[in-house]
Structure formats: C-alpha cells, structure tokens
Design a protein around this motif. Structure first.
Motif, PDB file in Angstrom:
ATOM      1  N   VAL A   1      37.749  37.233  32.053  1.00  0.00           N
ATOM      2  CA  VAL A   1      36.593  37.965  32.566  1.00  0.00           C
ATOM      3  C   VAL A   1      36.946  38.827  33.772  1.00  0.00           C
ATOM      4  O   VAL A   1      36.402  39.926  33.933  1.00  0.00           O
ATOM      5  N   ASP A   2      37.855  38.377  34.607  1.00  0.00           N
ATOM      6  CA  ASP A   2      38.173  39.104  35.832  1.00  0.00           C
ATOM      7  C   ASP A   2      39.165  40.230  35.545  1.00  0.00           C
ATOM      8  O   ASP A   2      40.357  40.151  35.859  1.00  0.00           O
ATOM      9  N   ARG A   3      38.616  41.297  34.959  1.00  0.00           N
ATOM     10  CA  ARG A   3      39.419  42.476  34.633  1.00  0.00           C
ATOM     11  C   ARG A   3      38.679  43.729  35.086  1.00  0.00           C
ATOM     12  O   ARG A   3      37.451  43.734  35.165  1.00  0.00           O
ATOM     13  N   PRO A   4      39.406  44.818  35.350  1.00  0.00           N
ATOM     14  CA  PRO A   4      38.741  46.064  35.749  1.00  0.00           C
ATOM     15  C   PRO A   4      37.762  46.524  34.673  1.00  0.00           C
ATOM     16  O   PRO A   4      38.059  46.461  33.473  1.00  0.00           O
ATOM     17  N   GLY A   5      36.602  46.963  35.094  1.00  0.00           N
ATOM     18  CA  GLY A   5      35.610  47.492  34.167  1.00  0.00           C
ATOM     19  C   GLY A   5      34.659  46.464  33.591  1.00  0.00           C
ATOM     20  O   GLY A   5      33.643  46.828  32.994  1.00  0.00           O
ATOM     21  N   VAL A   6      34.936  45.164  33.750  1.00  0.00           N
ATOM     22  CA  VAL A   6      34.055  44.121  33.232  1.00  0.00           C
ATOM     23  C   VAL A   6      32.898  43.908  34.210  1.00  0.00           C
ATOM     24  O   VAL A   6      33.107  43.783  35.415  1.00  0.00           O
ATOM     25  N   ARG A   7      31.681  43.863  33.666  1.00  0.00           N
ATOM     26  CA  ARG A   7      30.478  43.676  34.485  1.00  0.00           C
ATOM     27  C   ARG A   7      29.903  42.279  34.225  1.00  0.00           C
ATOM     28  O   ARG A   7      29.612  41.939  33.073  1.00  0.00           O
ATOM     29  N   VAL A   8      29.756  41.508  35.275  1.00  0.00           N
ATOM     30  CA  VAL A   8      29.274  40.130  35.169  1.00  0.00           C
ATOM     31  C   VAL A   8      27.886  40.042  35.801  1.00  0.00           C
ATOM     32  O   VAL A   8      27.724  40.315  36.990  1.00  0.00           O
ATOM     33  N   ALA A   9      26.894  39.658  35.006  1.00  0.00           N
ATOM     34  CA  ALA A   9      25.525  39.524  35.518  1.00  0.00           C
ATOM     35  C   ALA A   9      25.339  38.162  36.169  1.00  0.00           C
ATOM     36  O   ALA A   9      25.696  37.133  35.589  1.00  0.00           O
ATOM     37  N   VAL A  10      24.780  38.149  37.376  1.00  0.00           N
ATOM     38  CA  VAL A  10      24.502  36.908  38.107  1.00  0.00           C
ATOM     39  C   VAL A  10      23.120  37.012  38.754  1.00  0.00           C
ATOM     40  O   VAL A  10      22.655  38.103  39.082  1.00  0.00           O
ATOM     41  N   GLY A  11      22.477  35.867  38.933  1.00  0.00           N
ATOM     42  CA  GLY A  11      21.230  35.836  39.677  1.00  0.00           C
ATOM     43  C   GLY A  11      21.517  36.056  41.156  1.00  0.00           C
ATOM     44  O   GLY A  11      22.351  35.349  41.740  1.00  0.00           O
ATOM     45  N   GLN A  12      20.887  37.038  41.745  1.00  0.00           N
ATOM     46  CA  GLN A  12      21.167  37.366  43.144  1.00  0.00           C
ATOM     47  C   GLN A  12      20.890  36.177  44.058  1.00  0.00           C
ATOM     48  O   GLN A  12      19.831  35.561  44.005  1.00  0.00           O
ATOM     49  N   GLY A  13      21.888  35.840  44.882  1.00  0.00           N
ATOM     50  CA  GLY A  13      21.763  34.736  45.819  1.00  0.00           C
ATOM     51  C   GLY A  13      21.991  33.363  45.222  1.00  0.00           C
ATOM     52  O   GLY A  13      21.916  32.362  45.928  1.00  0.00           O
ATOM     53  N   SER A  14      22.292  33.305  43.922  1.00  0.00           N
ATOM     54  CA  SER A  14      22.538  32.018  43.268  1.00  0.00           C
ATOM     55  C   SER A  14      23.915  31.482  43.645  1.00  0.00           C
ATOM     56  O   SER A  14      24.745  32.182  44.237  1.00  0.00           O
ATOM     57  N   ALA A  15      24.167  30.225  43.286  1.00  0.00           N
ATOM     58  CA  ALA A  15      25.482  29.632  43.550  1.00  0.00           C
ATOM     59  C   ALA A  15      26.578  30.416  42.845  1.00  0.00           C
ATOM     60  O   ALA A  15      27.695  30.553  43.361  1.00  0.00           O
ATOM     61  N   TYR A  16      26.264  30.957  41.664  1.00  0.00           N
ATOM     62  CA  TYR A  16      27.253  31.727  40.906  1.00  0.00           C
ATOM     63  C   TYR A  16      27.569  33.032  41.622  1.00  0.00           C
ATOM     64  O   TYR A  16      28.716  33.466  41.679  1.00  0.00           O
ATOM     65  N   ASP A  17      26.544  33.679  42.146  1.00  0.00           N
ATOM     66  CA  ASP A  17      26.741  34.911  42.910  1.00  0.00           C
ATOM     67  C   ASP A  17      27.649  34.646  44.109  1.00  0.00           C
ATOM     68  O   ASP A  17      28.643  35.361  44.336  1.00  0.00           O
ATOM     69  N   LEU A  18      27.334  33.609  44.875  1.00  0.00           N
ATOM     70  CA  LEU A  18      28.121  33.309  46.077  1.00  0.00           C
ATOM     71  C   LEU A  18      29.572  32.983  45.729  1.00  0.00           C
ATOM     72  O   LEU A  18      30.507  33.464  46.382  1.00  0.00           O
ATOM     73  N   PHE A  19      29.765  32.155  44.693  1.00  0.00           N
ATOM     74  CA  PHE A  19      31.111  31.749  44.305  1.00  0.00           C
ATOM     75  C   PHE A  19      31.911  32.938  43.756  1.00  0.00           C
ATOM     76  O   PHE A  19      33.058  33.178  44.161  1.00  0.00           O
ATOM     77  N   LEU A  20      31.308  33.690  42.830  1.00  0.00           N
ATOM     78  CA  LEU A  20      32.033  34.786  42.189  1.00  0.00           C
ATOM     79  C   LEU A  20      32.293  35.938  43.151  1.00  0.00           C
ATOM     80  O   LEU A  20      33.267  36.672  42.991  1.00  0.00           O
ATOM     81  N   THR A  21      31.444  36.088  44.158  1.00  0.00           N
ATOM     82  CA  THR A  21      31.691  37.114  45.181  1.00  0.00           C
ATOM     83  C   THR A  21      33.046  36.876  45.849  1.00  0.00           C
ATOM     84  O   THR A  21      33.774  37.821  46.178  1.00  0.00           O
ATOM     85  N   ARG A  22      33.386  35.594  46.031  1.00  0.00           N
ATOM     86  CA  ARG A  22      34.680  35.250  46.629  1.00  0.00           C
ATOM     87  C   ARG A  22      35.804  35.226  45.595  1.00  0.00           C
ATOM     88  O   ARG A  22      36.944  35.582  45.904  1.00  0.00           O
TER      89      ARG A  22
END
Length: 252
Positions: A127-148
């Motif tokens: 999943v972590d490739r250029p051009g791939v778009r990952v949808a996350v709930g804003q402010g969710s645990a997934y957002d916080l984790f994947l941001t890092r």
C-alpha cells in the motif's frame, strides 16, 4: 484513636472520586464511531463494552452516570481533553497524549486494509507506494498511526467509517483503512472488494481522563481497568454484545 484502614481507604477513594468527577456525576465520553466499543440499542440508547465499563466505574465510585455521546473518535477525545467529560474510551496514541492520561489497554483491535477486488495489492506493505490514496477517518487511530508510518502513499481524510467507504466506492481512494470487523462486514455486503491479509496495526483501546485530574485519579481508573480485565468482565461484555475481531488485552 486510629482510623480503621478500610475507613481510611474508603475516604481516600471518595476524595479522589471528587477530583475525578467534580460535577458530582461521572460524565463518560462515548464514541459510537467504533462499533466494537459502542453502538445504539433498538430504542436508540447507547450500548456496548464502553457503556458497560462506564456504568461499572460509576457504580464503583457511587456516582450517577451521564453519557456524552459522539459519532467519531476525535470529538470524543476532544471532549475529555476540554474537561467536558471525565472519562473516555480511546486508542492509545502519542498524538493524543497532550492533556490526557491513559490506563493500560483493555481491548486490542486489528486495523486492516480493504481494496477493490481487481487491485494489484497483495500485502499490507504494497500500500505504501507513490500515487496510492488511502482513505482514513479524520482524527481516528488509523489516521494518527498512518500519518507517522506512511512514507510514499497519501492519506485521504474523511468523516468517519462511512466516509471511508464512500471514498473507496467513488474512486476517490484506492485503499480503505479501518477496523477489521467493520471492513469484513462491508466486503460481505457489497462484494467487489477484499481485505488484505493480516493487519497493518493493532489498536490498543484504553480508558482516559483529563491530565488535570492527577496521578491518583489515573491510578484509580487504571486499577479499575485491570480488575475488570482480570475478573472476566471485559470478556463477558464482548461476548454479550456479540463482538468479534477484538480480544481482551493482557494484564498491565
């Protein structure tokens, strides 16, 4: 004349409870955006593992319970941080540490990826490739984790789990990130999508309180959580609400 130890202990607990719940009621922030933790009963009232724990803690403190209900994690966290609620139920994350104190986790939840059936992704690492778009709930645990954690893909931040699925269905995202149980149900219902094997993170769900309530209040809440894990209360609540995809966290 010496005060009996039990009386002294009861007095101490009462004084801590007064600090923890200064309004005289225990205000519990409940997030309905995570169905593993809470949802609505047929009559519309909140129900779930977090509601059961809130009720049990209020009973232990001898306080009336007041539920403060939100539809997404970020709003639930903000309510406790702003002291509009006395306790809450959150995923532990460094980005949420400011202004909050956490217990050890009481439940562990898997975070997974959902992708279109025809997508080329075979593993979470793809999943972590250029051009791939990952949808996350804003402010969710997934957002916080994947941001890092994400280095090359981009995050599409939307409102809640429903927004994540809409983004994937509309082609506005290539991958949906969320709770494994929720994504499995979505895959079974709509077809044309599949879960990637394994998980990209384990979410540690804990109880939290405003940092201003102090270390003694945190210790009281932490001891409550450990006792409810050890007694089987959390496991029984998961079973009673027919929750799959979550396990009781080990003892701290």
């Amino acid at each position: 004349m010496n005060t009996p130890a039990s009386s002294s202990s009861s007095s101490s607990a009462s004084s801590i409870a007064a600090v923890l719940a200064p309004t005289g009621k225990l205000r519990a922030s409940i997030n309905l955006g995570n169905p593993i933790l809470a949802g609505r009963a047929p009559d519309g009232s909140p129900r779930g593992v977090s509601v059961d724990l809130a009720n049990a803690f209020a009973t232990e403190l001898g306080l009336e319970l007041e539920l403060v209900v939100f539809d997404k994690a970020a709003a639930s966290v903000d309510a406790v941080r702003a002291e509009k609620a006395d306790i809450g139920f959150f995923a532990i994350d460094p980005a949420r540490s400011d202004g909050l104190r956490f217990t050890a986790p009481y439940v562990l939840i898997e975070g997974s990826y959902l992708v279109p059936e025809s997508a080329a992704f075979g593993a979470n690492e793809d999943v972590d490739r250029p051009g791939v778009r990952v949808a996350v709930g804003q402010g969710s645990a997934y957002d916080l984790f994947l941001t890092r954690a994400i280095g090359q893909a981009s995050l599409v931040r939307v409102e809640g789990a429903a927004g994540v699925m809409k983004a994937l269905a509309a082609g506005e995202a290539d991958v949906a990130a969320g709770i494994r149980q929720v994504l499995e149900a979505e895959a079974a219902q709509r077809g044309g999508v599949r879960l990637l094997p394994g998980r990209f993170m384990v979410i540690q769900q804990a109880m939290g309180l405003p940092a201003s309530r102090g270390a003694e209040a945190q210790a009281l809440l932490a001891n409550f959580v450990e006792a409810r894990k050890a007694s089987g209360f959390v496991a029984e609540a998961l079973a009673r609400h027919r929750i799959q995809g979550a396990i009781v966290a080990p003892a701290a």
